[in-house]
Structures are given as structure tokens and as C-alpha cells.
Motif scaffolding. Structure first.
Motif, short mmCIF file in Angstrom:
data_model
loop_
_atom_site.label_atom_id
_atom_site.label_comp_id
_atom_site.label_asym_id
_atom_site.label_seq_id
_atom_site.Cartn_x
_atom_site.Cartn_y
_atom_site.Cartn_z
N SER A 264 0.83 -1.19 0.00
CA SER A 264 0.00 0.00 0.00
C SER A 264 0.88 1.25 0.00
CB SER A 264 -0.90 0.00 1.24
OG SER A 264 -1.55 1.26 1.38
N VAL A 265 0.41 2.31 -0.67
CA VAL A 265 1.15 3.57 -0.64
C VAL A 265 1.03 4.24 0.72
CG1 VAL A 265 0.96 3.98 -3.11
CG2 VAL A 265 -0.83 4.84 -1.58
N MET A 266 0.17 3.73 1.56
CA MET A 266 -0.02 4.30 2.89
C MET A 266 0.85 3.55 3.91
SD MET A 266 -4.17 4.82 2.82
CE MET A 266 -4.18 5.78 4.34
N GLY A 267 1.89 4.21 4.40
CA GLY A 267 2.66 3.66 5.50
C GLY A 267 3.89 2.86 5.14
N GLY A 268 4.12 2.63 3.85
CA GLY A 268 5.25 1.81 3.44
C GLY A 268 6.45 2.64 3.00
N LEU A 269 7.11 2.20 1.94
CA LEU A 269 8.30 2.89 1.44
C LEU A 269 7.99 4.33 1.06
CD1 LEU A 269 11.22 3.00 0.32
CD2 LEU A 269 10.30 2.10 -1.84
N GLY A 270 6.91 4.55 0.30
CA GLY A 270 6.58 5.90 -0.13
C GLY A 270 6.39 6.84 1.03
N SER A 271 5.69 6.40 2.04
CA SER A 271 5.46 7.23 3.23
C SER A 271 6.77 7.52 3.96
CB SER A 271 4.48 6.55 4.18
OG SER A 271 3.19 6.48 3.61
N ALA A 272 7.65 6.51 4.03
CA ALA A 272 8.93 6.70 4.70
C ALA A 272 9.78 7.74 3.97
CB ALA A 272 9.67 5.37 4.80
N VAL A 273 9.79 7.67 2.64
CA VAL A 273 10.54 8.65 1.85
C VAL A 273 9.89 10.03 1.98
CG1 VAL A 273 11.25 9.32 -0.49
CG2 VAL A 273 11.41 6.93 0.24
N ALA A 274 8.56 10.09 1.94
CA ALA A 274 7.85 11.37 2.07
C ALA A 274 8.17 12.04 3.41
CB ALA A 274 6.34 11.14 1.92
N ASP A 275 8.33 11.26 4.47
CA ASP A 275 8.71 11.81 5.77
C ASP A 275 10.03 12.57 5.68
OD1 ASP A 275 6.45 10.73 6.91
OD2 ASP A 275 7.49 9.00 7.79
N VAL A 276 10.98 11.98 4.95
CA VAL A 276 12.29 12.60 4.80
C VAL A 276 12.18 13.88 3.98
CG1 VAL A 276 14.65 12.30 3.93
CG2 VAL A 276 13.46 10.38 5.02
N VAL A 277 11.40 13.82 2.89
CA VAL A 277 11.21 14.99 2.04
C VAL A 277 10.58 16.12 2.83
CG1 VAL A 277 10.04 15.90 0.00
CG2 VAL A 277 11.04 13.60 -0.06
N ALA A 278 9.53 15.81 3.61
CA ALA A 278 8.84 16.84 4.38
C ALA A 278 9.77 17.46 5.42
CB ALA A 278 7.61 16.24 5.06
N LYS A 279 10.55 16.63 6.08
CA LYS A 279 11.46 17.12 7.11
C LYS A 279 12.55 18.00 6.52
CE LYS A 279 14.33 14.24 9.12
NZ LYS A 279 14.87 13.17 10.00
N SER A 280 12.93 17.74 5.27
CA SER A 280 14.02 18.48 4.65
C SER A 280 13.63 19.92 4.31
CB SER A 280 14.47 17.77 3.37
OG SER A 280 13.54 17.97 2.32
N GLY A 281 12.33 20.15 4.07
CA GLY A 281 11.88 21.47 3.66
C GLY A 281 12.20 21.79 2.23
N LYS A 282 12.66 20.81 1.45
CA LYS A 282 13.03 21.02 0.06
C LYS A 282 11.88 20.57 -0.85
CE LYS A 282 17.25 22.26 1.14
NZ LYS A 282 17.68 23.67 1.00
N ALA A 283 11.55 21.41 -1.81
CA ALA A 283 10.46 21.08 -2.72
C ALA A 283 10.96 20.18 -3.84
CB ALA A 283 9.88 22.35 -3.33
N CYS A 284 10.14 19.20 -4.21
CA CYS A 284 10.46 18.34 -5.35
C CYS A 284 9.18 17.75 -5.90
CB CYS A 284 11.43 17.22 -4.94
SG CYS A 284 10.76 16.01 -3.78
N ALA A 285 9.21 17.36 -7.16
CA ALA A 285 8.09 16.61 -7.73
C ALA A 285 8.13 15.22 -7.13
CB ALA A 285 8.22 16.55 -9.24
N PHE A 286 6.99 14.74 -6.66
CA PHE A 286 6.99 13.49 -5.89
C PHE A 286 5.77 12.66 -6.26
CE2 PHE A 286 6.20 10.96 -2.03
CZ PHE A 286 7.48 10.44 -1.81
N ARG A 287 5.99 11.38 -6.51
CA ARG A 287 4.89 10.47 -6.85
C ARG A 287 5.12 9.13 -6.17
NH1 ARG A 287 1.83 10.24 -11.69
NH2 ARG A 287 2.44 12.42 -11.98
N MET A 288 4.08 8.56 -5.59
CA MET A 288 4.16 7.26 -4.93
C MET A 288 3.40 6.22 -5.76
SD MET A 288 3.90 7.89 -0.80
CE MET A 288 2.34 8.77 -0.83
N LEU A 289 4.10 5.19 -6.21
CA LEU A 289 3.47 4.08 -6.93
C LEU A 289 3.37 2.88 -5.98
CD1 LEU A 289 5.19 4.17 -10.44
CD2 LEU A 289 2.98 5.13 -9.76
N GLY A 290 2.23 2.24 -6.02
CA GLY A 290 1.97 1.10 -5.16
C GLY A 290 0.48 0.81 -5.24
#
Length: 337
Positions: A264-290
Motif C-alpha cells: 500500500s502507498v499508505m505507510g510503506g516505502l513511499g510514506s517513509a521517503v515522504a517523511d524525509v522529504v517533508a522534514k528536509s523542507g526542500k520542494a520536489c516533484a513526488f509520486r508514490m506508486l503502489g
């Protein structure tokens, strides 16, 4: 890397990641007298029976009682042993979460959980046997290390490494018939918490785990051949602790990120990566496949991966879409946090 998968009937069992798991566990048993193994009446299906044949006095079949198995494993760990417990991934995450939470993680004991038939790898068994929530459940537990190897060779090294990791470890692997990325064990190295670059690129980054790593590499080759797009592919085999440095490098270098997982895109790899992106404060194009917050239908894994767009064609299509997303006129990071 292998360009494809061909096999004969007599070779099919050798393609299973569980087969590599059984081999690694037997070697650990020879090296360490404190290694014990537990099954919930699935010794043959999960390949942990290989250990039982070699070390019957250190092998325990608790019957069809997964919750009890993890409780017993915690007790053995409290008495100085290193238990490896194995069952299907969905039975681990959904049926036995209370025991893993309270008996294993709360006490921070070194139980190593090897969960097979993960994702949609047992696709024809139906939605009850698809494991699309296990990484979300297990990565939320304190003290738990979560690993999702890309093929048999990486599974072998992950199992060997699990012995030396403090506390509980969760390793999710497929049913079998996996695409081969590393032809030989010697070609593969493994360090928990450190992603591996499978393909160099500066235009966009695809971060994948498990069976999706092979698909991501194929998609990267397609994107380069079709449109000259240079795709960085990261094998994020460790979901927790995740390699924040590799993710940040991808953000800074490519500013376009796609995550791919048979989960699921909820809670797995995508969510873990999104946590890092959000914490960084850096904008990027982001898409979660799952799997998009829905149960998967019944069918063969390759068909289910295609429907979820986590096969090579689906990933390549998404790469093209994300490459067309525009950024601000200036590419400076000065206005970012």
C-alpha cells in the motif's frame, strides 16, 4: 544484472528468495549455537524446514498458531537465544501484531522475523493472502528494523546480517519465481540502512524495494532508450532505518522522486521517503506508486503489478509524466527552508 529470467522445471525451487533464506539460516546455525528456528506449520512453504532438517533439536513447530509462535520466540530470546520465526507476511502483520508489539518490540528482544509470500507474490491465493500492509504495521513499532530485499542473493545477505542487528528484525520476501538481479552471492553486498544505487542518473530518481527494484531498473533503461532520460534507481532495501542521506542526495541532484513498492502507498516505502522529504523542507516533484488504498484483485503477480503500475511499463509511464512537471523559473534553493 540478468536481463531476464529463464528456467527449467527442475530449477524452479532455486529461484525462490525463501530458498536463499533457508540456506543462510542453516549457515548461521552452523556458526552460532544460539540460533533457533520456529514455524507455524509452514516449514515447507517458507523453507525454514531446511533448518529443521539440519538442526532438529533447535527447531520448533508450534502448529497453526502464529500468535503463539511469536510469544514463544520472545520467551526463547529472553533466555539468551536468537530465534528466527517464519510465516506468511500477512499472518505476521495482521494476525500477530499484538504479540510482536508487546512480547517482542516492547521488550526489545532479538527475534528475527522472516515473512514470506509478501506483497502480491501469492496473487492467485486472493486478497486474504496478499500482504499490502505489513511494512506499514511493522515500521511503526519501536525498536523494529524493517528490510525488503530485492532478490535471493540480497535476501541471503540480509538474513546473515540480521543476526548481528540489535533488537527485533523484520525481513519480507516473496513466494518465489523472482527476477534475478544478482547472479552470484559474491556480486551482492548488503549493509542495513544503506541504499544501493542500481542505475546512475541526474534527471529523476526512482526509489524502489523488493520485487519492484528489477522493474525500476528495466524502466530506467526504457526511459533512456526512448527519451534519453537519465534515471537514478535506488534499491531502498531497508525501510527502517531509512537512508536519509541517499534520499537527500536524490532530492538535491534530481528534484524528481518516484517511489515504487508492492505494498500500500499508505505507510510503506513511499510514506517513509515522504517523511524525509517533508522534514528536509526542500520542494520536489513526488509520486508514490503502489497499491492505492485498496485491496488487490486476484491473479498472477505480474498481472497485479501491471494493474498497480508498479511493473516496468507503469514506472516508465510515470517517469514520463513526472518529467513534464514544471518547477519555478529559478532553480535556486534560497527560498526553501
Amino acid at each position: 544484472m540478468a536481463s531476464g529470467m529463464t528456467y527449467t522445471m527442475s530449477e524452479t525451487t532455486q529461484l525462490s528468495t525463501a530458498e536463499y533464506y533457508g540456506r543462510a539460516l542453516c549457515e548461521l546455525g552452523e556458526e552460532h549455537g544460539d540460533v533457533v528456528a520456529l514455524t507455524a506449520d509452514l516449514a515447507k512453504s517458507t523453507k525454514i524446514g531446511m533448518f529443521g532438517e539440519k538442526f532438529p533439536e533447535r527447531f520448533f513447530n508450534v502448529g497453526i498458531a502464529e500468535q503463539n509462535m511469536f510469544g514463544v520466540a520472545a520467551g526463547l530470546a529472553k533466555n539468551g537465544l536468537i530465534p528466527f520465526a517464519s510465516t506468511f507476511a500477512i499472518f505476521t502483520a495482521a494476525r500477530s501484531l499484538d504479540q510482536i508489539h508487546t512480547d517482542i518490540c516492547y521488550q526489545n528482544v532479538p527475534v528475527k522475523i522472516i515473512a514470506t509470500h509478501a506483497g502480491t507474490s501469492f496473487g492467485q491465493a486472493g486478497s486474504t493472502h496478499h500482504s499490502l500492509i505489513d511494512m506499514a504495521c511493522l515500521r511503526s513499532l519501536p525498536h523494529m528494523t524493517v528490510i525488503c530485499p530485492c532478490d535471493g542473493a540480497e535476501t541471503y545477505h540480509a538474513v546473515k546480517a540480521a543476526y548481528d542487528i540489535d533488537g527485533p528484525v523484520y525481513i519480507r520476501i516473496n513466494r518465489g519465481f523472482d527476477q534475478i538481479i544478482y547472479k552470484n552471492l559474491e556480486d551482492c553486498t548488503f549493509e542495513a540502512g544503506k541504499a544501493k544505487v542500481m542505475n546512475e542518473g541526474t534527471d529523476i530518481t526512482v526509489i524502489a524495494c523488493g520485487s519492484c527494484v528489477y522493474q525500476a531498473v528495466q524502466a530506467a533503461q526504457m526511459a533512456d532508450s526512448d527519451a534519453g532520460i537519465k534515471v537514478r534507481v535506488l534499491n531502498m532495501h531497508t525501510i527502517k532505518p531509512i537512508d536519509e542521506e541517499a534520499i537527500m542526495s536524490a532530492i538535491m541532484d534530481t528534484r524528481r522522486i518516484i517511489t515504487v513498492e508492492d505494498h500500500s502507498v499508505m505507510g510503506g516505502l513511499g510514506s517513509a521517503v515522504a517523511d524525509v522529504v517533508a522534514k528536509s523542507g526542500k520542494a520536489c516533484a513526488f509520486r508514490m506508486l503502489g497499491h492505492q488504498d485498496e485491496f488487490s484483485t486476484i491473479g498472477l503477480q505480474e498481472d497485479l503489478m501491471s494493474l498497480a503500475k508498479i511493473d516496468a511499463n507503469g514506472i516508465a509511464e510515470t517517469i514520463a509524466e513526472v518529467m513534464h512537471q514544471d518547477f519555478e523559473a529559478d532553480d535556486a534553493w534560497d527560498d526553501e527552508f
